[in-house]
Scaffold this active site. Structure first.
Site, mmCIF file in Angstrom:
data_model
loop_
_atom_site.group_PDB
_atom_site.id
_atom_site.type_symbol
_atom_site.label_atom_id
_atom_site.label_comp_id
_atom_site.label_asym_id
_atom_site.label_seq_id
_atom_site.Cartn_x
_atom_site.Cartn_y
_atom_site.Cartn_z
ATOM 1 N N GLU A 65 42.462 35.295 75.022
ATOM 2 C CA GLU A 65 42.104 35.287 73.481
ATOM 3 C C GLU A 65 40.875 35.010 73.690
ATOM 4 O OE1 GLU A 65 41.203 34.440 70.323
ATOM 5 O OE2 GLU A 65 42.277 32.647 70.200
ATOM 6 N N VAL A 94 33.442 35.325 79.715
ATOM 7 C CA VAL A 94 34.361 34.483 80.637
ATOM 8 C C VAL A 94 35.499 35.239 80.902
ATOM 9 C CG1 VAL A 94 35.223 32.349 81.399
ATOM 10 C CG2 VAL A 94 33.158 32.154 80.053
ATOM 11 N N GLY A 126 38.611 31.641 75.057
ATOM 12 C CA GLY A 126 37.073 31.334 75.117
ATOM 13 C C GLY A 126 36.504 32.787 74.750
ATOM 14 N N CYS A 128 36.971 31.597 66.630
ATOM 15 C CA CYS A 128 36.979 33.299 67.294
ATOM 16 C C CYS A 128 37.158 34.114 66.134
ATOM 17 C CB CYS A 128 37.797 33.317 68.364
ATOM 18 S SG CYS A 128 39.538 32.490 68.179
#
Length: 500
Positions: free
Chosen positions: A268, A249, A245, A302
């Site tokens: 990750e 976070v 995420g 990402c």
């Protein structure tokens, strides 16, 4: 390709939802609080269904079930490693049986084009699970020639109860990346699925039961990060947490792990990956691949190539062709096989991306196409390209996670290395060049967990993936992906006489 697309079975555009509760001990439960939350179709903004909202109490129940399944002498602990592999293969077979349904459900809940769900996401899910099925009885310890009259060996033991928190951009695929290595090595799992996209992962829970995994080995809790996610990260009886995420976070997860029981952590996280186009690159290929690198999955990757660095002597041509390609990108109903780009996942992301576009304009980047909403309902955004982007601009530093391309100009290879590496992130990077020396130099100089040369977003279950710097820690996929899910135990035994 057109041939591949024509081989995709027609989807049911209104797939029925069979699983919307909490999965613990191979059974379906309502939340302890009886609360539910809506999951929304991002193409329309309409509610698909209500889903049980797990919180700390539900996570506690799931952890208890997992811990019981992991007790010494349990069916799961006593199972032959080869049989764990057979169960993973069986799970892959069941997912393949229901592939058309799962691809349609993924598209309904996430918004990605159905053809992509079917051909890319589901294909990689199957390959990942089958790859790790093969490892189940092949990842093991060594005997070691220790000094003295002793016999020493190592065991690769499962870590135990693994909390796994997965994102909304590739719900099924991230579930497979997490379950594959954890189950191959004999762990038990408490998984928290993203509140935006809970439906496919919950359906897979049914298949886990059908495949024959013992109760409590996999437990799946839908819910929100600050409640269910936080409960996993700070739980005193969870041995490891794996999270995919945002970097924001990721900080919270690592802090929670450190302030609770020092559980193992793999992360990750986000990226702002540089994609470097040298002047000698094959221009047709570089333009198409740079477009794909950024716009694939609605820009919700990402590892997206979100800083496109172009050498100055080909900059104008590259920009012109990239704008033309972005303008031709087909945005629309994700169930239409001609659609290249569906909606963003939800209203929050939609508004955030539009905010970044506004900031790019305010900071002086040149808006070359797009820039606004692409439909009057749903969360569609026009493919957007900014030129003349400077390193200090917000859109050049922060992860946008949407269909917004930044093109930056550079002169020399030394300059571009410094600029590419001047980021808190280090997930991926790419280089387009025909010059072997440049490719080799850049692949070593770039601070990133993956460097693609003359390609982008090429993944294999066999090759590890993960981040440098604030893009995370640990690796997923490949043999490397097993390390995070095992503890190495050394056993040393006194013997009467050692002989070589």
């Amino acid at each position: 390709s057109a041939a591949a697309t024509s081989a995709v079975p027609a989807p049911n555009q209104q797939p029925e939802v069979f699983c919307n509760q909490i999965f613990i001990n191979n059974e379906w439960h309502d939340a302890v609080s009886k609360k539910t939350f809506p999951t929304v179709n991002p193409s329309t903004g309409e509610v698909i269904c209500q889903v049980a909202e797990g919180s700390k109490e539900d996570v506690d129940k799931a952890v208890k079930a997992a811990r019981a399944a992991f007790q010494l002498g349990s069916p799961w602990r006593r199972m032959d490693a080869s049989d764990r592999g057979r169960l993973l293969n069986r799970l892959a077979d069941l997912i393949e049986r229901d592939r058309t349904y799962l691809a349609a459900l993924e598209t309904l809940d996430n918004g990605k084009p159905y053809v992509i769900s079917y051909l890319v996401d589901l294909d990689m899910v199957l390959k990942c699970l089958r790859y790790y099925a093969g490892w189940a009885d092949k990842y093991h310890g060594k005997t070691i020639p220790i000094d003295g009259d002793f016999f020493s060996y190592t065991r690769h033991e499962p870590v135990g109860v693994c909390g796994q928190i997965i994102p909304w951009n590739f719900p099924l695929l991230m579930q497979a990346w997490k379950l594959g290595p954890a189950l191959a090595t004999g762990n038990v799992v408490v998984m928290k699925v993203a509140e935006q996209t809970p439906l496919t992962a919950l359906y897979v829970a049914n298949l886990i039961k059908e495949a024959g995994f013992p109760p409590g080995v996999v437990n799946i809790v839908p819910g929100f990060g600050p409640t269910a996610g936080a409960a996993i990260a700070s739980h005193e009886d969870v041995d490891k947490v794996a999270f995919t995420g945002s970097t924001e976070v990721g900080h919270l997860i690592q802090v929670a792990a450190g302030s609770s029981n020092l559980k193992r952590v793999t992360l990750e996280l986000g990226g702002k990956s540089p994609n470097i186009i040298m002047s000698d690159a094959d221009m047709d290929w570089a333009v198409e691949q740079a477009h794909f690198a950024l716009f694939f999955n609605q820009g919700q990757c990402c590892c997206a190539g979100s800083r496109t660095f172009v050498q100055e002597d080909v900059y104008d041509e590259f920009v012109e062709r990239s704008v033309a390609r972005a303008k031709s990108r087909v945005v629309g109903n994700p169930f239409d096989s001609r659609t290249e780009q569906g909606p963003q996942v939800d209203e929050t992301q939609f508004k955030k991306i539009l905010g970044y576009i506004k900031s790019g304009q305010q900071e002086g980047a040149k808006l070359l196409c797009g820039g606004g909403a692409a439909a009057d309902r749903g969360y569609f955004i026009q493919p957007t390209v900014f030129g003349d982007v400077k390193d200090g601009m917000t859109i050049a530093k922060e992860e946008i996670f949407g269909p917004v391309m930044q093109i930056l100009k550079f002169k020399t290879i030394e300059e571009v290395v410094g600029r590419a590496n001047n980021s808190k992130y280090g997930l991926a990077a790419a280089v387009f060049t025909k010059d072997l020396d440049k490719a080799n130099y850049l692949s070593q100089a770039l601070q990133a967990g993956t460097v693609w040369i003359n390609c982008y977003d090429v993944f294999g279950a066999q090759s590890p993936f993960g981040g440098y710097k604030m893009s995370g820690s640990g690796r997923e996929l490949g043999e490397y992906g097993l390390q995070a899910y095992t503890e190495v135990k050394t056993v040393t035994i006194k013997v009467p006489q050692k002989n070589s």
